[in-house]
Structure formats: structure tokens, C-alpha cells
Motif scaffolding. Structure first.
Motif, mmCIF file in Angstrom:
data_model
loop_
_atom_site.group_PDB
_atom_site.id
_atom_site.type_symbol
_atom_site.label_atom_id
_atom_site.label_comp_id
_atom_site.label_asym_id
_atom_site.label_seq_id
_atom_site.Cartn_x
_atom_site.Cartn_y
_atom_site.Cartn_z
ATOM 1 N N LEU A 99 0.837 -1.205 0.000
ATOM 2 C CA LEU A 99 0.000 0.000 0.000
ATOM 3 C C LEU A 99 0.871 1.255 0.000
ATOM 4 O O LEU A 99 0.583 2.220 -0.722
ATOM 5 C CB LEU A 99 -0.938 -0.007 1.223
ATOM 6 N N GLN A 130 -0.153 -7.395 -4.912
ATOM 7 C CA GLN A 130 -1.102 -6.334 -4.547
ATOM 8 C C GLN A 130 -0.806 -4.981 -5.198
ATOM 9 O O GLN A 130 -1.738 -4.217 -5.467
ATOM 10 C CB GLN A 130 -1.073 -6.097 -3.014
ATOM 11 N N GLN A 133 -2.616 -3.547 -8.457
ATOM 12 C CA GLN A 133 -4.051 -3.359 -8.257
ATOM 13 C C GLN A 133 -4.310 -2.149 -7.354
ATOM 14 O O GLN A 133 -5.237 -1.367 -7.568
ATOM 15 C CB GLN A 133 -4.675 -4.612 -7.618
ATOM 16 N N MET A 134 -3.484 -2.012 -6.295
ATOM 17 C CA MET A 134 -3.665 -0.894 -5.358
ATOM 18 C C MET A 134 -3.401 0.443 -6.046
ATOM 19 O O MET A 134 -4.161 1.402 -5.872
ATOM 20 C CB MET A 134 -2.737 -1.064 -4.158
ATOM 21 N N ALA A 137 -6.315 1.316 -8.205
ATOM 22 C CA ALA A 137 -7.466 1.798 -7.429
ATOM 23 C C ALA A 137 -7.236 3.225 -6.942
ATOM 24 O O ALA A 137 -8.132 4.069 -7.015
ATOM 25 C CB ALA A 137 -7.725 0.869 -6.246
ATOM 26 N N GLN A 143 -7.353 -1.676 -14.811
ATOM 27 C CA GLN A 143 -6.205 -2.559 -14.617
ATOM 28 C C GLN A 143 -6.367 -3.837 -15.422
ATOM 29 O O GLN A 143 -7.476 -4.321 -15.627
ATOM 30 C CB GLN A 143 -6.059 -2.920 -13.137
ATOM 31 N N ARG A 218 2.218 -1.303 8.493
ATOM 32 C CA ARG A 218 0.963 -1.524 9.217
ATOM 33 C C ARG A 218 0.915 -2.942 9.784
ATOM 34 O O ARG A 218 0.127 -3.239 10.662
ATOM 35 C CB ARG A 218 -0.217 -1.408 8.254
ATOM 36 N N ALA B 69 -12.513 -6.321 -12.053
ATOM 37 C CA ALA B 69 -12.028 -5.883 -10.743
ATOM 38 C C ALA B 69 -12.538 -4.495 -10.379
ATOM 39 O O ALA B 69 -12.897 -4.231 -9.234
ATOM 40 C CB ALA B 69 -10.509 -5.894 -10.734
ATOM 41 N N LYS B 95 -7.521 -12.399 -6.244
ATOM 42 C CA LYS B 95 -6.240 -11.687 -6.242
ATOM 43 C C LYS B 95 -6.305 -10.420 -7.088
ATOM 44 O O LYS B 95 -5.596 -9.457 -6.848
ATOM 45 C CB LYS B 95 -5.135 -12.588 -6.811
ATOM 46 N N ASN B 96 -7.143 -10.451 -8.110
ATOM 47 C CA ASN B 96 -7.286 -9.313 -9.012
ATOM 48 C C ASN B 96 -8.063 -8.172 -8.349
ATOM 49 O O ASN B 96 -7.734 -7.011 -8.502
ATOM 50 C CB ASN B 96 -8.035 -9.796 -10.264
ATOM 51 N N MET B 97 -9.085 -8.562 -7.598
ATOM 52 C CA MET B 97 -10.037 -7.569 -7.097
ATOM 53 C C MET B 97 -9.708 -7.045 -5.704
ATOM 54 O O MET B 97 -9.825 -5.847 -5.444
ATOM 55 C CB MET B 97 -11.425 -8.237 -7.121
ATOM 56 N N PRO B 99 -7.075 -6.427 -3.687
ATOM 57 C CA PRO B 99 -6.142 -5.329 -3.369
ATOM 58 C C PRO B 99 -6.730 -3.952 -3.689
ATOM 59 O O PRO B 99 -6.419 -2.967 -3.013
ATOM 60 C CB PRO B 99 -4.922 -5.620 -4.260
ATOM 61 N N ARG B 100 -7.590 -3.869 -4.692
ATOM 62 C CA ARG B 100 -8.258 -2.596 -4.998
ATOM 63 C C ARG B 100 -9.122 -2.171 -3.818
ATOM 64 O O ARG B 100 -9.142 -1.006 -3.429
ATOM 65 C CB ARG B 100 -9.174 -2.732 -6.225
ATOM 66 N N ALA B 102 -8.789 -3.062 -0.667
ATOM 67 C CA ALA B 102 -7.923 -2.685 0.459
ATOM 68 C C ALA B 102 -7.411 -1.258 0.275
ATOM 69 O O ALA B 102 -7.424 -0.450 1.211
ATOM 70 C CB ALA B 102 -6.764 -3.675 0.581
ATOM 71 N N ALA B 103 -6.959 -0.942 -0.944
ATOM 72 C CA ALA B 103 -6.411 0.394 -1.193
ATOM 73 C C ALA B 103 -7.491 1.463 -1.023
ATOM 74 O O ALA B 103 -7.252 2.514 -0.422
ATOM 75 C CB ALA B 103 -5.811 0.467 -2.588
ATOM 76 N N LEU B 104 -8.702 1.193 -1.517
ATOM 77 C CA LEU B 104 -9.778 2.181 -1.426
ATOM 78 C C LEU B 104 -10.203 2.404 0.025
ATOM 79 O O LEU B 104 -10.653 3.480 0.394
ATOM 80 C CB LEU B 104 -10.970 1.756 -2.290
ATOM 81 N N MET B 107 -6.436 0.103 3.777
ATOM 82 C CA MET B 107 -6.009 -1.007 4.632
ATOM 83 C C MET B 107 -4.869 -1.750 3.933
ATOM 84 O O MET B 107 -4.888 -1.888 2.702
ATOM 85 C CB MET B 107 -7.161 -2.002 4.858
ATOM 86 N N GLN B 108 -3.892 -2.233 4.705
ATOM 87 C CA GLN B 108 -2.855 -3.067 4.111
ATOM 88 C C GLN B 108 -3.346 -4.518 4.101
ATOM 89 O O GLN B 108 -3.480 -5.157 5.131
ATOM 90 C CB GLN B 108 -1.529 -2.944 4.885
ATOM 91 N N MET B 109 -3.608 -4.998 2.904
ATOM 92 C CA MET B 109 -4.150 -6.353 2.741
ATOM 93 C C MET B 109 -3.140 -7.436 3.159
ATOM 94 O O MET B 109 -1.934 -7.222 3.121
ATOM 95 C CB MET B 109 -4.501 -6.511 1.260
ATOM 96 N N ILE B 110 -3.679 -8.601 3.535
ATOM 97 C CA ILE B 110 -2.842 -9.772 3.828
ATOM 98 C C ILE B 110 -3.195 -10.845 2.791
ATOM 99 O O ILE B 110 -4.341 -11.291 2.718
ATOM 100 C CB ILE B 110 -3.091 -10.287 5.259
ATOM 101 N N SER B 111 -2.198 -11.246 1.986
ATOM 102 C CA SER B 111 -2.453 -12.172 0.888
ATOM 103 C C SER B 111 -2.246 -13.621 1.302
ATOM 104 O O SER B 111 -1.316 -13.935 2.043
ATOM 105 C CB SER B 111 -1.485 -11.887 -0.267
#
Lengths: 254, 308
Positions: A99, A130, A133-134, A137, A143, A218, B69, B95-97, B99-100, B102-104, B107-111
Motif C-alpha cells: 500500500l 497487490q 491493483q492498489m 485503485a 487494470q 501496518r 475488478a 487476487k485481481n479484485m 487489493p483494490r 484494500a487500497a480504497l 487497509m494493508q491487505m494480507i495475501s
């Protein structure tokens, strides 16, 4: 006349893919001392694709960027030797999370206003998958992840993607984000003359703070452990013995 | 704790990946399932039958037909703000969707979560599964993809949750679906198969995969491949098992003409029983195989098809 694209490619310096990684004895992470580092393989594919677009006359400038330690300059020089025009290092010793990297890239995109940003689909250290994609967004862009083919079609980009059931083709409005999969291309090796020439290409350095980005993690890593090891089994002498073992011992076939 | 789980489906069937991800979700609290697609009421009805589901949210709209996504993430972001956790299976769609999303939500996503320790602490593979990190998130909403092979699928029937229709968040217009070329197979899907037989570079050609098919037919198995076999063009990319392909954990995995590169092992070493057939006795695959057969595959495969 279709205007030629300006492309940003993001690259990451990671443990070389041939290195067998070792977990530190105190479980605090992976042993990185005296380990060979290289450009993340998916990022190499991203650089290669940008260079091919330029060679086809579809791109006018390639800017390669990295968020990482001072040594990431070497990674950027590699990309310059492959054919990128100039480089930007956002220097930090913090292992920035996706992020934070996406936020730094967003700030650079807003400065540089590229038509296309290409990234690797994931780095082979964190395996997060990630950042692209981030970034997409945060910019409000379209994307196409896991790309195996990119074609420019006027002001649009047609991208074929690797998905679980096969392949999918999307059409994206520019500007947009593409992340690379393995079969997009085979990256070139930089020639010695190009490696020499790359030393003269511009490489700017800045900090996350210059871009107004906080890279404080984070996520806290509490420990890193080895995977449960699997012990090797037995050798069977022929197919008949194999089938017998699977039926009576492993009981996985009937 | 309330969890929003994004269902994996093809507008007709709920995919088994959803059931495995549900098992992870249910460890965290009450679970609502989002089914977003077009003409997917049957999927929502199937999701409502999973025992323990609190409710099913159905967003049925043309914008979700191809699971783009941009469109999905807009919907999930809007819904997700009211949950403590947002989960999706670690498929190419998830996986495609995610992270978008999380960013919006910042939040820092956990994969690729492979174990749930507590509401904020999880285990995930790093370095292609050569290490596992236990990580703790301080974020308000935990956004995570779930490694489906690490969780047993929940039962599919027995529940009676309500299905609630929700409004579409619309089409972003950023991206348009053009076409897809799905591999048509009568065999089970790799990620859902009980038995998998995979071929490697040693197969020599795509034509020779018919020797694998013959064994797969006898076992009702899915057919996979190593990266080397895919890169050589023997089989399509979606056959690939490994770090950069599919991660599988069937009851029985048969590796044929596969040397056992770390890349491949990362995708299959959690299989219950592993069989390796390779003419090279030094092949690394034998180090993790329960049963190893050192034999030329062109002899062993027809014999095996006959013996089964």
C-alpha cells in the motif's frame, strides 16, 4: 496518428530467484546477509515489455522507478541497460508494504503523467500480488493483471490475461495499469555496451517524505518459520508394486 | 466480529474455493456472503445453504457478469466498511479484485492466508512457500485472500440463510470485457480434484500427454503440468501447478517426468500422498515423494493405465 506513450515501469530488488532462502535462527526473518540480490523476475518482464513497445514505436519514453534501499540503484541501472530512458529511486531502508509503495507510485504518476504503468504481478519475496491493483485503485484507473499479451489498439490497450480457467482478453482505456505474468515475454540480457551506456543515463533520488508518503509498516511480522518438512518415502520396484501400495497402504485408490 | 466473504462462482455454480474460504471466515465470526454476478440467483441460493452463513447478499447486474475488478471492488468497498474482515478465496478473481478494495479502504491487505491464529493474527507463505510468516495487522478492517488448500471445505448444505438483493454500484467504464478462451475439460478442476496427475518436461511433447490422460481417465483425476511443460507449449497455461500457477493439495498427486523444481514443489507439497515417476533417480522430486518409481515414463504410464 496515435500519440506515442510515456511508460512508467516499477521494479523491485529481491533475493535472486536461484538462491535457496534460509530462515534466521531467531525466526525474525529471512537471512539476507551476503545473499545475491537481483531484479524481481516479473519486474524484468515488465521492463522488457516496455522496451518492446518503444522498439515498435508505440512508446516515446520509459521511466523506471523503485522504492527501496540505496542498493536498488543497481536494479535501476539494470533496467536502464535493458533500454529504459531514466530512473527514479525513492530511497528508504524500510521494507515498504504494497500500500505504501502504491502511494509512492501514485505520487510519481501524478508528477510524470504516464499513459501506462507496467509492474510485475508479484515480487518473489513477499509474494503479495497487490501493488499494481492498489495503484490502479488509488488512481481510479483500469487494470489488467497477469498479462500474457499486450496490444495497442488506437487509444486503447487490449490485454490478454491468465486466469484460473484459461485466458481472458480485456480492453482498457488509457491511462491504465498492467501487471505481467510469466509468459508475456522473455527478458533480454543487457549487452556490455548498453551496460556502459546505462551509467550515463539520469537517475534521480528522492525520499518517501518528498512525495508525502508514510512508509511505516501496518503489519507486524511476529515470526518467520520453516515450512513443515516432508520426509522422503520409499522407492517401489515397478508399477505393480506402486498400485498395490496405493491400494493397501496409502488407501488413496480402490 | 462480522466477516464479508466474496463468493467465487461462474454465474451458475458456487465454486468449491468458496467453501474452503468459508471455513477460514467462520473462525473469525458471523459470515455474510456476497454473490456478485449476472443471472446468478442459483449461486446465491447455493451459498445460503452453507451451514453457518448469516445472510447472503446478491448483487445481480450486467456490471458483474465478467467479474471485472474495477466494478467488483467498487461494490465490495461500499459494503465492506461495515465489517471487521473482508475475505476472498485466493483465486485469480480474488487476487485481481481484493487489493483494490484494500487500497480504497486504506487497509494493508494480507495475501494468501494459510492459518487463522486470532482475529488479527494470521500465517501466510512467503518466498514461494519456503517460509511462513506469522503476521499481525493493526488495521481496522482486515482484508485478506485465503489459500483455499490450507482449509478444509465446509459442508455445502444444511443451512437456511436469507438472500437479500442489493443494489449494483454500477459500471466504471474503465475496462471492457472482450473475450475469454476457457480450457474445456471433462475432468475435474485442478483446485477441486481428489487426484491429480501432472506431466513435466520429460513428457517431451503435448501429444504425449495422452499417456497421462489415459491414467487420469482411470482415476477420475485432473491433469496438471509443471512450468517447464507449459513454457514448452505442451499444454495450456491453466494446467500449471506451482508457485506461479495453481496451488493444489489433493489426496493423491502423481508427478510424471517432473524433476521437482522449488517452483513446482511450492504448488503441490501439501498433497496427502505424492507419487513420483522419473527415470532420473537423482531427481529432487523423489525427496518429497511417498512412493518413487525410477522408470522411463513411456513404459510406466501405459503399464499404470493398464493396472488400474
Amino acid at each position: 496518428m496515435v500519440p506515442s506513450m510515456k511508460i512508467i515501469v516499477a521494479v523491485k530488488r529481491v533475493v535472486d530467484f536461484n538462491v535457496k532462502v534460509r530462515v534466521k535462527a531467531d525466526q525474525s526473518g529471512i537471512e539476507l546477509a551476503n545473499v545475491k540480490m537481483s531484479m524481481n523476475p516479473f519486474c524484468e518482464i515488465a521492463v522488457e515489455e516496455a522496451v518492446r513497445l518503444k522498439e515498435k514505436g508505440l512508446a516515446k519514453e520509459i521511466i523506471v522507478v523503485s522504492i527501496g534501499p540505496q542498493q536498488a540503484q543497481e536494479t535501476l541501472r539494470t533496467a536502464l541497460a535493458m533500454g529504459a530512458d531514466r530512473a527514479i529511486l525513492v530511497q528508504t531502508d524500510v521494507a515498504a508494504e504494497p500500500l505504501a509503495v502504491a502511494k509512492a507510485l501514485k505520487a510519481l504518476v501524478q508528477k510524470e503523467t504516464p499513459d501506462l504503468v507496467i509492474l510485475g504481478k508479484q515480487s518473489i519475496d513477499g509474494d503479495n500480488n497487490q501493488t499494481g491493483q492498489m495503484l490502479s485503485a488509488l488512481l481510479g484507473w483500469g487494470q489488467a493483471t497477469f498479462a500474457s499479451k499486450i496490444e495497442k489498439d488506437g487509444g486503447k490497450l487490449n490485454v490478454t490475461r491468465e486466469i484460473d480457467g484459461g485466458l481472458e482478453t480485456l480492453s482498457l482505456r488509457l491511462p491504465c495499469i498492467v501487471t505481467t505474468d510469466l509468459r508475456l515475454n522473455e527478458p533480454r540480457y543487457a549487452s556490455l555496451p548498453n551496460i556502459m551506456k546505462a551509467k550515463q543515463k539520469p537517475l534521480a533520488t528522492m525520499t518517501p517524505a518528498d512525495l508525502g508518503v508514510d512508509v511505516t509498516p501496518r503489519i507486524t511480522t511476529l515470526k518467520v518459520t520453516e515450512p513443515a518438512s516432508r520426509k522422503s518415502g520409499i522407492k517401489v520396484k515397478d508399477v505393480a508394486e506402486l498400485v498395490a501400495k496405493l491400494k493397501t497402504e496409502a488407501k488413496v485408490i480402490s | 466480529m462480522t466477516v464479508l466473504l466474496i463468493a467465487e462462482h461462474d454465474n451458475t455454480h458456487l465454486k468449491p474455493a468458496t467453501l474452503s474460504a468459508f471455513t477460514a471466515a467462520h473462525k473469525l465470526g458471523d459470515v455474510d456472503i456476497l454473490v456478485a454476478g449476472q443471472g446468478c440467483a442459483a449461486v446465491a441460493a447455493a451459498a445460503a445453504k452453507i451451514p453457518g452463513v448469516k445472510k447472503v447478499l446478491l448483487a445481480d447486474d450486467a456490471a458483474y457478469q465478467h467479474f471485472l475488478a474495477e466494478n467488483l471492488a467498487a461494490l465490495v468497498t461500499k459494503l465492506g466498511a461495515n465489517y471487521t474482515h473482508i475475505l476472498a478465496p485466493s483465486t485469480t478473481t480474488g487476487k485481481n479484485m481484493l487489493p483494490r478494495v484494500a487500497a480504497l479502504l486504506d487497509m494493508q491487505m494480507i495475501s494468501d492466508v494459510s492459518a487463522v491464529i486470532s482475529a488479527d493474527t494470521f500465517v501466510r507463505p512467503i518466498y514461494a512457500g519456503n517460509a511462513f510468516a506469522t503476521v499481525q495487522s493493526k488495521d481496522k478492517i482486515k482484508v485478506m485472500t485465503i489459500r483455499t488448500t490450507a482449509f478444509d471445505p465446509s459442508p455445502a448444505i444444511g443451512g437456511t440463510a436469507a438472500v437479500e438483493n442489493i443494489a449494483s454500484a454500477g459500471d466504471s467504464g474503465l475496462c471492457t470485457f472482450v473475450s475469454q478462451q476457457l480450457t474445456v475439460s471433462v475432468r475435474p478442476e485442478l483446485t477441486a480434484a481428489r487426484v491429480i496427475i501432472s506431466g513435466g518436461r520429460g513428457m517431451g511433447s503435448g501429444e504425449n500427454f495422452k499417456l497421462i490422460d489415459a491414467v487420469a481417465d482411470k482415476l477420475g483425476a485432473a491433469v496438471g503440468a509443471s512450468r517447464a511443460a507449459v513454457d514448452a507449449g505442451f499444454v495450456p497455461n491453466d494446467y500449471q501447478v506451482g508457485q506461479t500457477g495453481k496451488v493444489v493439495a489433493p489426496e493423491l498427486y502423481i508427478a510424471v517426468g517432473i524433476s521437482g523444481a522449488i517452483q513446482h514443489l511450492a504448488g503441490m507439497k501439501d498433497s496427502k500422498v505424492i507419487v513420483a515417476i522419473n527415470k532420473d533417480p537423482e531427481a529432487p522430486i523423489f525427496q518429497i515423494a511417498d512412493y518413487g518409481l525410477v522408470q522411463d515414463l513411456f513404459q510406466a504410464l501405459p503399464e499404470l493405465a493398464k493396472a488400474l
